[in-house]
Design a protein around this motif. Sequence first.
Motif, mmCIF file in Angstrom:
data_model
loop_
_atom_site.group_PDB
_atom_site.id
_atom_site.type_symbol
_atom_site.label_atom_id
_atom_site.label_comp_id
_atom_site.label_asym_id
_atom_site.label_seq_id
_atom_site.Cartn_x
_atom_site.Cartn_y
_atom_site.Cartn_z
ATOM 1 N N VAL A 120 1.211 -1.274 -0.221
ATOM 2 C CA VAL A 120 -0.318 -0.044 -0.432
ATOM 3 C C VAL A 120 0.868 1.150 0.011
ATOM 4 O O VAL A 120 0.415 2.521 -0.481
ATOM 5 N N ILE A 141 -6.292 -4.557 -4.360
ATOM 6 C CA ILE A 141 -6.096 -3.209 -4.560
ATOM 7 C C ILE A 141 -6.173 -3.000 -6.521
ATOM 8 O O ILE A 141 -5.840 -2.302 -7.034
ATOM 9 N N PRO A 162 -3.753 2.964 -3.645
ATOM 10 C CA PRO A 162 -3.432 2.753 -2.425
ATOM 11 C C PRO A 162 -3.465 4.289 -1.595
ATOM 12 O O PRO A 162 -3.427 3.678 -0.323
ATOM 13 N N ILE A 164 -12.708 -3.366 -0.720
ATOM 14 C CA ILE A 164 -11.200 -3.143 -0.155
ATOM 15 C C ILE A 164 -11.050 -3.120 1.182
ATOM 16 O O ILE A 164 -10.274 -3.934 2.122
#
Length: 209
Positions: free
Chosen positions: A33, A100, A107, A183
């Motif tokens: 991320v 993602i 992200p 998510i």
Amino acid sequence: MKVFMPKDRVFYSLFEEVSDNVNSMGKALKAVVTEVDFDKREQLIAGLENQEHINDELTHQIYTELGRNFITPFDREDIHYLASALDDICDYIYSSAKKINFYKVNPNDTGIQKMADLIEQATAQIRISVRELRNMRDMRKITDALVKVNSIENQADDIFDLSIERLFETEPDAKEVIKKREIYQVMEIVTDKCEDAANVIESIIIKYA
């Protein structure tokens, strides 16, 4: 070395390997991320997939040993529950990372970033508590880790709610809302699964400490 161990001790070694892998995957998700480049994220996610497969193999070994050995270090049911809970953590971490890039979501999002932080923290505490099961000498260390996992799960619930609220207020694209919401949900489930594992560990130490 496992060949020379008392059979009941094999379970500790396997669970310790799994907990190391769980924590490693938590750290890897954080790396995913924070990586801005799509292709580099793809490489990190491929690494997570490999770790998830390794964990599947370790979990299978635990189940095999469970069927093979009459003597176990704690209740067979608890061994099964703990192996399943730890495996679920890995499955949902990988699922979070995969979504993602699959949805091509950036992200660099407050909710995703905070969730990843909490997941990394929770998996670290799970590793601590699992590694203390072998001797159960430092009960304070185990209970502190379990309390932290429960606290992290509560924080994740709050971040999920705030992230959904912010998403509906600020995101004009309905498709982005749907993708990010999913998510958030999967990442929040990771912390739920960490709490499930913590609950099993708590049950074990209550019975055997």
